[in-house]
Write an enzyme that holds these catalytic residues in place. Structure first.
Site, PDB file in Angstrom:
ATOM      1  N   TYR A  53      12.377  -7.763  75.756  1.00  0.00           N
ATOM      2  CA  TYR A  53      13.005  -7.912  74.436  1.00  0.00           C
ATOM      3  C   TYR A  53      12.130  -8.775  73.523  1.00  0.00           C
ATOM      4  O   TYR A  53      11.803  -8.387  72.402  1.00  0.00           O
ATOM      5  CB  TYR A  53      14.396  -8.518  74.584  1.00  0.00           C
ATOM      6  N   SER A  75      12.891 -13.288  66.477  1.00  0.00           N
ATOM      7  CA  SER A  75      13.684 -14.117  67.386  1.00  0.00           C
ATOM      8  C   SER A  75      12.854 -15.269  67.914  1.00  0.00           C
ATOM      9  O   SER A  75      11.624 -15.151  68.069  1.00  0.00           O
ATOM     10  CB  SER A  75      14.152 -13.248  68.559  1.00  0.00           C
ATOM     11  N   LYS A  87       9.799  -7.948  69.908  1.00  0.00           N
ATOM     12  CA  LYS A  87       9.825  -8.706  68.652  1.00  0.00           C
ATOM     13  C   LYS A  87       8.415  -9.168  68.280  1.00  0.00           C
ATOM     14  O   LYS A  87       7.997  -9.070  67.116  1.00  0.00           O
ATOM     15  CB  LYS A  87      10.767  -9.908  68.774  1.00  0.00           C
TER      16      LYS A  87
END
Length: 337
Positions: free
Chosen positions: A147, A123, A151
């Site tokens: 989050y 991402s 990643k």
């Protein structure tokens, strides 16, 4: 066989269509925590090809390993993971446990079954609060929420495995803002509860499910004062995964690729494009800025074009038209009315 994890999700389901159409045989796994089996049934309907689907939670290492034991897996496309930024800030341990634990189990199964190729759904959040635009793959990785941290950590795990395992290849795909739907209107984004992202929220306002869009801040240093993001059509993104898979099957080592269009659209531009697509007025009001939102974010996608031969082809109007077709034909998503 190509193993697709998180296959029933928004990007996973569209990529399954593109993989099958490109001639790949796939096996799909998902725990259906944030997705519905119906999406994969419709993938089979759209492609005219059936494929195995397994309800597997990747935190269950034994169940995951049984899938590897049952098929001759050549490569993995790894979409599975929790993905809401705000939720990750409120529930960091859940995100670390789920996203990192499932990936460790996956990599250990791959090692046991001698599978050395993976395309990872990363991402643009890995860039954090970078001020320099456009964002390039060689910029510092400095995520600002759990989050994004998961990643970035998985990217590092893959680099470390590639250094240790001869012939291991990983493509790290850093997506920008995926929107749109398959042109048939049969599959699309089906957020559970209140959408976290702008376009599905606008779509729900257009279809009458929500009263208005809240624009978070109109005093940014941008042409119309609203935040600018790089929106990419989900079918362009799906094609990027097929190109990355083609590449990784012939290469070792890890490479990161931005998948974006290279140009940004403001919140108000998105609302106007959706009004054109739907023929409806989208009511909105301006609210305060959200903490942590950057004024502008867009990709430099030139590396993906140079190395993978991939380039986004669809514009914002096409993204909104396809979103509207999906939303208007499926006002309740995959749930029957």
């Amino acid at each position: 066989m190509i193993l697709v994890t998180g296959a029933a999700g928004y990007i996973g389901s569209h990529t399954c269509v593109s993989l099958v159409q490109a001639g790949y045989d796939i096996v799909a796994i998902d725990n259906f925590a944030n997705s519905k089996p119906e999406s994969l049934r419709r993938v089979a309907e759209l492609t005219g090809k059936s494929f195995p689907v397994h309800a597997v939670d990747m935190l269950d290492a034994e169940a995951l390993d049984q899938v590897f034991g049952a098929y001759d897996v050549r490569a993995v496309i790894h979409f599975a993971g929790l993905k809401a930024v705000g939720e990750s800030v409120a529930q960091p341990l859940r995100y670390y446990r789920n996203n990192l634990g499932s990936t460790l189990n996956l990599l250990e199964s791959m090692e046991r079954h001698d599978v050395k190729k993976i395309v990872f759904s990363s991402s643009a959040t890995v860039y954090g609060a970078a001020n320099e635009m456009p964002l390039k793959e060689d910029m510092a990785v400095a995520p600002v929420n759990p989050y994004g941290q998961t990643k970035a950590m998985i990217e590092q795990m893959l680099r470390d495995v590639a250094s240790a395992v001869d012939g291991f290849g990983a493509a790290l795909l850093r997506y920008f803002n995926p929107v749109g739907a398959h042109p048939s209107g049969r599959i699309g984004e089906d957020p559970q509860g209140v959408p976290n992202n702008l376009v599905p929220y606008v779509a729900q306002v257009a279809v009458g499910k929500r009263p208005e869009v809240v624009v978070f801040g109109d005093d940014y240093p941008t042409p119309d004062g609203t935040g600018i993001r790089d929106y990419i059509h989900v079918m362009d993104l799906a094609d990027g995964h097929v190109r990355a898979l083609d590449w990784v099957l012939d290469h070792a080592g890890t490479e990161a690729f931005n998948l974006g269009t290279g140009r940004g659209s403001s919140v108000l531009e998105v609302i106007r494009a959706f009004e054109r697509a739907s023929g409806r007025t989208i009511p909105y009001r301006v609210g305060p800025r959200r903490p942590g939102d950057a004024p502008v974010s867009y990709a430099d996608p030139s590396k993906a074009e140079r190395v993978l031969g991939w380039k986004a082809t669809q514009d914002l109007d096409a993204m909104c038209r396809d979103t509207w077709r999906w939303q208007s034909q499926n006002p309740n998503g995959y749930d029957p009315a």
